[in-house]
Design a protein around this motif. Structure first.
Motif, PDB file in Angstrom:
ATOM      1  N   ASN A 247      -2.412  -3.357   6.976  1.00  0.00           N
ATOM      2  CA  ASN A 247      -3.252  -4.427   7.519  1.00  0.00           C
ATOM      3  C   ASN A 247      -4.191  -5.024   6.475  1.00  0.00           C
ATOM      4  O   ASN A 247      -4.585  -6.186   6.587  1.00  0.00           O
ATOM      5  N   MET A 248      -4.547  -4.253   5.445  1.00  0.00           N
ATOM      6  CA  MET A 248      -5.486  -4.750   4.433  1.00  0.00           C
ATOM      7  C   MET A 248      -4.903  -5.880   3.597  1.00  0.00           C
ATOM      8  O   MET A 248      -5.646  -6.649   3.008  1.00  0.00           O
ATOM      9  N   ILE A 249      -3.568  -5.948   3.527  1.00  0.00           N
ATOM     10  CA  ILE A 249      -2.932  -6.922   2.627  1.00  0.00           C
ATOM     11  C   ILE A 249      -2.018  -7.894   3.377  1.00  0.00           C
ATOM     12  O   ILE A 249      -1.190  -8.561   2.758  1.00  0.00           O
ATOM     13  N   ASP A 250      -2.164  -7.972   4.696  1.00  0.00           N
ATOM     14  CA  ASP A 250      -1.265  -8.830   5.484  1.00  0.00           C
ATOM     15  C   ASP A 250      -1.746 -10.274   5.596  1.00  0.00           C
ATOM     16  O   ASP A 250      -1.048 -11.119   6.159  1.00  0.00           O
ATOM     17  N   GLY A 251      -2.947 -10.579   5.097  1.00  0.00           N
ATOM     18  CA  GLY A 251      -3.467 -11.949   5.145  1.00  0.00           C
ATOM     19  C   GLY A 251      -4.056 -12.343   6.481  1.00  0.00           C
ATOM     20  O   GLY A 251      -4.521 -13.464   6.643  1.00  0.00           O
ATOM     21  N   ASN A 252      -4.070 -11.417   7.443  1.00  0.00           N
ATOM     22  CA  ASN A 252      -4.606 -11.690   8.779  1.00  0.00           C
ATOM     23  C   ASN A 252      -6.037 -11.163   8.867  1.00  0.00           C
ATOM     24  O   ASN A 252      -6.246  -9.949   8.794  1.00  0.00           O
ATOM     25  N   PRO A 253      -7.031 -12.033   9.058  1.00  0.00           N
ATOM     26  CA  PRO A 253      -8.425 -11.582   9.102  1.00  0.00           C
ATOM     27  C   PRO A 253      -8.751 -10.749  10.343  1.00  0.00           C
ATOM     28  O   PRO A 253      -9.805 -10.113  10.403  1.00  0.00           O
TER      29      PRO A 253
ATOM     30  N   SER B  37     -13.982   0.870   7.666  1.00  0.00           N
ATOM     31  CA  SER B  37     -12.768   0.061   7.752  1.00  0.00           C
ATOM     32  C   SER B  37     -12.721  -0.903   6.579  1.00  0.00           C
ATOM     33  O   SER B  37     -13.748  -1.325   6.065  1.00  0.00           O
ATOM     34  N   VAL B  38     -11.479  -1.207   6.167  1.00  0.00           N
ATOM     35  CA  VAL B  38     -11.248  -2.219   5.149  1.00  0.00           C
ATOM     36  C   VAL B  38     -10.390  -3.291   5.805  1.00  0.00           C
ATOM     37  O   VAL B  38      -9.290  -3.014   6.274  1.00  0.00           O
ATOM     38  N   HIS B  39     -10.928  -4.499   5.855  1.00  0.00           N
ATOM     39  CA  HIS B  39     -10.263  -5.601   6.552  1.00  0.00           C
ATOM     40  C   HIS B  39      -9.353  -6.390   5.630  1.00  0.00           C
ATOM     41  O   HIS B  39      -8.304  -6.862   6.055  1.00  0.00           O
ATOM     42  N   SER B  40      -9.761  -6.538   4.376  1.00  0.00           N
ATOM     43  CA  SER B  40      -8.875  -7.197   3.420  1.00  0.00           C
ATOM     44  C   SER B  40      -9.265  -6.842   1.996  1.00  0.00           C
ATOM     45  O   SER B  40     -10.426  -6.563   1.702  1.00  0.00           O
ATOM     46  N   VAL B  41      -8.246  -6.844   1.154  1.00  0.00           N
ATOM     47  CA  VAL B  41      -8.419  -6.707  -0.290  1.00  0.00           C
ATOM     48  C   VAL B  41      -7.705  -7.910  -0.897  1.00  0.00           C
ATOM     49  O   VAL B  41      -6.528  -8.140  -0.634  1.00  0.00           O
ATOM     50  N   SER B  42      -8.434  -8.663  -1.669  1.00  0.00           N
ATOM     51  CA  SER B  42      -7.885  -9.850  -2.296  1.00  0.00           C
ATOM     52  C   SER B  42      -8.099  -9.731  -3.799  1.00  0.00           C
ATOM     53  O   SER B  42      -9.174  -9.333  -4.245  1.00  0.00           O
ATOM     54  N   ALA B  43      -7.069 -10.046  -4.567  1.00  0.00           N
ATOM     55  CA  ALA B  43      -7.166 -10.007  -6.023  1.00  0.00           C
ATOM     56  C   ALA B  43      -6.646 -11.322  -6.565  1.00  0.00           C
ATOM     57  O   ALA B  43      -5.454 -11.580  -6.555  1.00  0.00           O
ATOM     58  N   GLU B  44      -7.561 -12.156  -7.014  1.00  0.00           N
ATOM     59  CA  GLU B  44      -7.163 -13.438  -7.581  1.00  0.00           C
ATOM     60  C   GLU B  44      -6.800 -13.236  -9.050  1.00  0.00           C
ATOM     61  O   GLU B  44      -7.547 -12.611  -9.800  1.00  0.00           O
TER      62      GLU B  44
ATOM     63  N   VAL C  24       0.893  -1.152   0.000  1.00  0.00           N
ATOM     64  CA  VAL C  24       0.000   0.000   0.000  1.00  0.00           C
ATOM     65  C   VAL C  24       0.933   1.203   0.000  1.00  0.00           C
ATOM     66  O   VAL C  24       1.673   1.418   0.958  1.00  0.00           O
ATOM     67  N   ILE C  25       0.934   1.960  -1.108  1.00  0.00           N
ATOM     68  CA  ILE C  25       1.893   3.060  -1.218  1.00  0.00           C
ATOM     69  C   ILE C  25       1.302   4.410  -0.839  1.00  0.00           C
ATOM     70  O   ILE C  25       2.035   5.379  -0.695  1.00  0.00           O
ATOM     71  N   LEU C  26      -0.023   4.481  -0.673  1.00  0.00           N
ATOM     72  CA  LEU C  26      -0.666   5.725  -0.260  1.00  0.00           C
ATOM     73  C   LEU C  26      -1.964   5.392   0.436  1.00  0.00           C
ATOM     74  O   LEU C  26      -2.694   4.491   0.006  1.00  0.00           O
ATOM     75  N   ALA C  27      -2.235   6.093   1.512  1.00  0.00           N
ATOM     76  CA  ALA C  27      -3.543   6.033   2.168  1.00  0.00           C
ATOM     77  C   ALA C  27      -3.820   7.430   2.713  1.00  0.00           C
ATOM     78  O   ALA C  27      -2.914   8.075   3.254  1.00  0.00           O
ATOM     79  N   THR C  28      -5.053   7.901   2.548  1.00  0.00           N
ATOM     80  CA  THR C  28      -5.367   9.273   2.941  1.00  0.00           C
ATOM     81  C   THR C  28      -5.570   9.428   4.440  1.00  0.00           C
ATOM     82  O   THR C  28      -5.688  10.545   4.920  1.00  0.00           O
ATOM     83  N   SER C  29      -5.614   8.337   5.157  1.00  0.00           N
ATOM     84  CA  SER C  29      -5.669   8.420   6.612  1.00  0.00           C
ATOM     85  C   SER C  29      -4.926   7.239   7.194  1.00  0.00           C
ATOM     86  O   SER C  29      -4.758   6.211   6.545  1.00  0.00           O
ATOM     87  N   SER C  30      -4.462   7.442   8.421  1.00  0.00           N
ATOM     88  CA  SER C  30      -3.718   6.369   9.061  1.00  0.00           C
ATOM     89  C   SER C  30      -3.871   6.468  10.567  1.00  0.00           C
ATOM     90  O   SER C  30      -3.783   7.550  11.138  1.00  0.00           O
TER      91      SER C  30
ATOM     92  N   ARG D 252     -10.674 -11.736 -10.220  1.00  0.00           N
ATOM     93  CA  ARG D 252     -11.696 -11.629  -9.174  1.00  0.00           C
ATOM     94  C   ARG D 252     -11.145 -10.801  -8.033  1.00  0.00           C
ATOM     95  O   ARG D 252     -10.020 -11.000  -7.594  1.00  0.00           O
ATOM     96  N   LEU D 253     -11.952  -9.841  -7.574  1.00  0.00           N
ATOM     97  CA  LEU D 253     -11.616  -9.030  -6.403  1.00  0.00           C
ATOM     98  C   LEU D 253     -12.569  -9.379  -5.275  1.00  0.00           C
ATOM     99  O   LEU D 253     -13.769  -9.589  -5.517  1.00  0.00           O
ATOM    100  N   VAL D 254     -12.052  -9.424  -4.055  1.00  0.00           N
ATOM    101  CA  VAL D 254     -12.896  -9.577  -2.878  1.00  0.00           C
ATOM    102  C   VAL D 254     -12.461  -8.517  -1.874  1.00  0.00           C
ATOM    103  O   VAL D 254     -11.281  -8.457  -1.504  1.00  0.00           O
ATOM    104  N   ILE D 255     -13.400  -7.672  -1.472  1.00  0.00           N
ATOM    105  CA  ILE D 255     -13.122  -6.619  -0.504  1.00  0.00           C
ATOM    106  C   ILE D 255     -13.973  -6.881   0.727  1.00  0.00           C
ATOM    107  O   ILE D 255     -15.203  -6.997   0.622  1.00  0.00           O
ATOM    108  N   GLN D 256     -13.320  -7.017   1.869  1.00  0.00           N
ATOM    109  CA  GLN D 256     -14.039  -7.157   3.133  1.00  0.00           C
ATOM    110  C   GLN D 256     -13.918  -5.838   3.866  1.00  0.00           C
ATOM    111  O   GLN D 256     -12.799  -5.354   4.098  1.00  0.00           O
ATOM    112  N   SER D 257     -15.071  -5.257   4.211  1.00  0.00           N
ATOM    113  CA  SER D 257     -15.078  -3.927   4.804  1.00  0.00           C
ATOM    114  C   SER D 257     -16.236  -3.791   5.784  1.00  0.00           C
ATOM    115  O   SER D 257     -17.051  -4.708   5.937  1.00  0.00           O
TER     116      SER D 257
END
Length: 143
Positions: free
Chosen positions: A29-35, A128-135, A15-21, A61-66
């Protein structure tokens, strides 16, 4: 070639940019594989984040958990730098009281080097965004 989750940090994605942290809930955390981990916005919308694959990929396929995300826009680019994004997907998500939103998107023309996710609006002051998955498949390295 086997399909993999292209969005995992273990695959070299960042993740190279996020407008809040929030230090307790950083964007990584969105791409760490930890639910159990997630990124949270800090109020005001729109909010956005950019994912860099460090390679050319084809997403199928994209899956976004938020949680609390109302309108989500996703743009993509195949540039070597995070520029020249083009509109790709826009969705109004359903509010799910007490459980995560699980948005699955089968994609067309999913070639990208970067993805920009924009949370245009939310059901609350925070989302919140819990995970982003791109198959999909890694097509080639950036050269």
């Amino acid at each position: 070639m086997r399909k993999i989750d292209l969005c995992l940090s273990s695959e070299g994605t960042e993740v190279i940019l996020a407008t809040s942290s929030d230090e307790k809930h950083p964007p990584e955390n969105m791409i760490d594989g930890n639910p159990e981990t997630f990124w949270t916005t800090t109020g005001m919308f729109p909010q956005e984040f950019i994912i860099c694959f460090h390679k050319h990929v084809r997403i199928e396929r994209l899956v976004i958990q938020s949680y609390f995300v109302r309108t989500l826009r996703i743009e993509k680019t195949t540039s070597k730098e995070p520029v020249d994004f083009e509109p790709w997907i826009e969705r109004d998500l359903v509010h799910t009281e007490g459980q995560l939103q699980n948005e699955e998107i089968m994609t067309r023309d999913g070639h990208a080097t970067y993805l920009r996710f924009m949370i245009i609006s939310a059901f609350d002051h925070f989302a919140s965004v819990h995970s982003v998955s791109a198959e999909g498949l890694a097509v080639s390295n950036l050269s």
